[in-house]
Design an enzyme around this catalytic site. Structure first.
Site, mmCIF file in Angstrom:
data_model
loop_
_atom_site.group_PDB
_atom_site.id
_atom_site.type_symbol
_atom_site.label_atom_id
_atom_site.label_comp_id
_atom_site.label_asym_id
_atom_site.label_seq_id
_atom_site.Cartn_x
_atom_site.Cartn_y
_atom_site.Cartn_z
ATOM 1 N N GLN A 29 0.816 -1.145 -0.055
ATOM 2 C CA GLN A 29 -0.147 0.027 -0.115
ATOM 3 C C GLN A 29 1.040 1.177 -0.012
ATOM 4 O O GLN A 29 0.652 2.202 -0.679
ATOM 5 C CB GLN A 29 -0.868 -0.123 1.349
ATOM 6 C CG GLN A 29 -1.986 -0.923 1.260
ATOM 7 C CD GLN A 29 -3.218 -0.351 0.033
ATOM 8 O OE1 GLN A 29 -3.155 0.854 -0.393
ATOM 9 N NE2 GLN A 29 -3.927 -1.244 -0.362
ATOM 10 N N SER A 52 16.391 -0.223 6.217
ATOM 11 C CA SER A 52 15.312 -0.831 5.442
ATOM 12 C C SER A 52 15.655 -1.140 3.823
ATOM 13 O O SER A 52 16.341 -0.404 3.394
ATOM 14 C CB SER A 52 14.102 -0.051 5.265
ATOM 15 O OG SER A 52 13.366 -0.472 4.580
ATOM 16 N N SER A 54 13.786 -1.368 1.681
ATOM 17 C CA SER A 54 13.047 -0.512 0.793
ATOM 18 C C SER A 54 13.574 0.830 0.432
ATOM 19 O O SER A 54 13.099 1.365 -0.377
ATOM 20 C CB SER A 54 11.545 -0.397 1.352
ATOM 21 O OG SER A 54 11.014 -1.497 1.646
ATOM 22 N N ASP A 84 0.098 -4.208 10.426
ATOM 23 C CA ASP A 84 -0.695 -3.805 11.775
ATOM 24 C C ASP A 84 -0.080 -4.313 12.960
ATOM 25 O O ASP A 84 0.075 -3.675 13.818
ATOM 26 C CB ASP A 84 -2.075 -4.666 11.619
ATOM 27 C CG ASP A 84 -3.022 -3.927 10.584
ATOM 28 O OD1 ASP A 84 -2.853 -2.868 10.480
ATOM 29 O OD2 ASP A 84 -3.684 -4.741 10.224
ATOM 30 N N GLU A 85 0.529 -5.445 12.694
ATOM 31 C CA GLU A 85 1.390 -5.941 14.112
ATOM 32 C C GLU A 85 2.451 -5.167 14.335
ATOM 33 O O GLU A 85 3.127 -5.288 15.596
ATOM 34 C CB GLU A 85 1.643 -7.486 13.875
ATOM 35 C CG GLU A 85 2.654 -7.733 12.848
ATOM 36 C CD GLU A 85 2.221 -8.096 11.461
ATOM 37 O OE1 GLU A 85 2.834 -8.578 10.388
ATOM 38 O OE2 GLU A 85 1.152 -7.517 11.343
ATOM 39 N N GLN A 86 3.139 -4.471 13.552
ATOM 40 C CA GLN A 86 4.293 -3.657 13.821
ATOM 41 C C GLN A 86 3.849 -2.249 14.130
ATOM 42 O O GLN A 86 4.719 -1.477 14.836
ATOM 43 C CB GLN A 86 5.341 -3.621 12.436
ATOM 44 C CG GLN A 86 5.687 -4.823 12.017
ATOM 45 C CD GLN A 86 6.585 -4.917 10.799
ATOM 46 O OE1 GLN A 86 7.043 -3.695 10.393
ATOM 47 N NE2 GLN A 86 6.741 -6.121 10.162
ATOM 48 N N GLN A 87 2.676 -1.654 14.021
ATOM 49 C CA GLN A 87 2.571 -0.332 14.185
ATOM 50 C C GLN A 87 2.595 0.037 15.812
ATOM 51 O O GLN A 87 3.149 1.063 15.944
ATOM 52 C CB GLN A 87 0.992 -0.106 13.741
ATOM 53 C CG GLN A 87 1.004 -0.284 12.178
ATOM 54 C CD GLN A 87 -0.426 0.212 11.601
ATOM 55 O OE1 GLN A 87 -1.236 0.692 12.369
ATOM 56 N NE2 GLN A 87 -0.471 -0.063 10.199
ATOM 57 N N HIS A 109 -5.915 1.400 7.607
ATOM 58 C CA HIS A 109 -6.945 0.333 8.383
ATOM 59 C C HIS A 109 -6.980 0.502 9.685
ATOM 60 O O HIS A 109 -6.129 1.237 10.392
ATOM 61 C CB HIS A 109 -6.206 -1.202 7.970
ATOM 62 C CG HIS A 109 -7.086 -2.265 8.698
ATOM 63 N ND1 HIS A 109 -8.480 -2.354 8.560
ATOM 64 C CD2 HIS A 109 -6.570 -3.427 9.316
ATOM 65 C CE1 HIS A 109 -8.802 -3.317 9.212
ATOM 66 N NE2 HIS A 109 -7.903 -4.075 9.694
ATOM 67 N N GLY A 135 -2.254 -2.709 -2.914
ATOM 68 C CA GLY A 135 -1.621 -1.654 -3.453
ATOM 69 C C GLY A 135 -1.115 -1.338 -4.709
ATOM 70 O O GLY A 135 -0.929 -0.459 -5.404
#
Length: 336
Positions: A29, A52, A54, A84-87, A109, A135
């Site tokens: 996304q 990272s 990325s 979500d689990e890392q946020q 989300h 995405g």
């Protein structure tokens, strides 16, 4: 239709013209949001953790990259698009200390805000913008000059302009070209989880798998079973997507339509629907969220076990062999 759809003509993007949008993450996304916003003329910075993988991809796309902490400091709107689990941990460590009054924090989300895993301060705007698709498709349709429908919600309006900012953001990523609907964090979170689990992902994949196994166990060729239970799903879904159930049924044979009516209720029974109700109850109560978080915190032992099982399933092996022989299928890897 009572719900109002908002389109480009309904949105004034000037509210974002002099603001910097910080996109936290650069996955499926996030890469689409960042590039679409940039191509729509907005100022964008990408926030990534140190080291990272990325970073090079984002820079190759012409985007400026900073640490998550620095991107949050600089950004007027901070969109969190990491898993979500890392946020929560990332929010507490790198975002919250740099989230000053007057900024806006956004999500793709509502999971963490709705289930109380992230509680933003009262002096910032909180909203979500959720495109209704992956995405990679969000980026693809934008480049094609089209748009992807989406939804938006405002959880906290500290500035009095959060709704305008959310709509401008939705237009920036291309969603208002197709239309966006207003919702709430609660409704987006619970319906999104239910749709994924019961229909779009859990429902579809397990229905296909069961159908494939039934034919193979009855002695039919796996390749034929693949075509009948998986390959043609796209053709039917495309018809439903474009014309609804009636249009799909108009396009198939009378034999197929008759089978639809007499056999569908034997597969999706009253008990199936009742179980969907129990699935929804687990989502609403937070029971699913607790199970997901527990698995994530343990390194995803359950999910990794299921991934391994499916990787070795005959439907996946046969499917890969067949798809490799289909020149019309996009062979590009699903990576940013």
């Amino acid at each position: 239709m009572s719900a109002k759809m908002y389109y480009d003509k309904d949105v004034d993007t000037s509210i974002l013209e002099n603001k910097l949008v910080a996109i936290i993450g650069y996955g499926s996304q996030a890469h689409a949001h960042a590039q679409n916003l940039r191509d729509s003329g907005f100022n964008v910075v990408v926030g990534l953790r140190e080291g990272s993988a990325s970073k090079a991809k984002a820079e190759q796309a012409g985007l400026r990259v900073e640490s998550i902490e620095e991107a949050t400091k600089q950004g007027d709107v901070v969109m969190i698009l990491i898993p979500d689990e890392q946020q929560p941990a990332t929010y507490e460590k790198s975002i919250a200390p740099n989230l000053t009054a007057g900024k806006a924090i956004a999500f793709g989300h509502g999971f963490n805000v709705h289930f109380g895993r992230i509680t933003p301060p009262k002096d910032v705007d909180v909203f979500l913008v959720a495109p209704k698709g992956p995405g990679h498709m969000l980026r693809r349709v934008y480049l094609d000059g089209a748009g992807m429908p989406g939804i938006f919600a405002v959880e906290q309006d500290a500035s009095g302009k959060a709704r305008d900012i959310a709509l401008a953001y939705a237009r920036g990523i291309g969603c208002t070209k197709a239309g966006v609907l207003e919702t709430t964090f609660k409704e987006e979170t619970e319906t999104d989880l239910f749709g994924e689990q019961s229909v779009l992902c859990g429902g579809v994949t397990h229905l296909i798998q069961a159908g494939f196994e039934t034919l193979v166990e009855a002695g039919y060729q796996p390749e034929i079973a693949y075509f009948e239970t998986l390959h043609e799903v796209k053709l039917i879904v495309d018809l439903i997507y474009e014309k609804g159930f009636e249009g799909m049924r108009h396009s198939i044979s009378n034999t197929a339509e008759f089978g639809d009516y007499v056999t569908g209720p034997r597969i999706i029974t009253a008990e199936t629907k009742a179980e969907m109700g129990r699935v929804l109850a687990d989502i609403q109560s937070g029971k699913f969220a607790e199970r997901f978080i527990k698995d994530a915190e343990s390194g995803f032992p359950y999910m990794n076990e299921q991934r391994g099982k499916m990787r070795d399933h005959t439907v996946e092996k046969v499917g890969k062999e067949l798809r490799d022989q289909m020149p019309f299928i996009n062979k590009q890897a699903l990576e940013v």
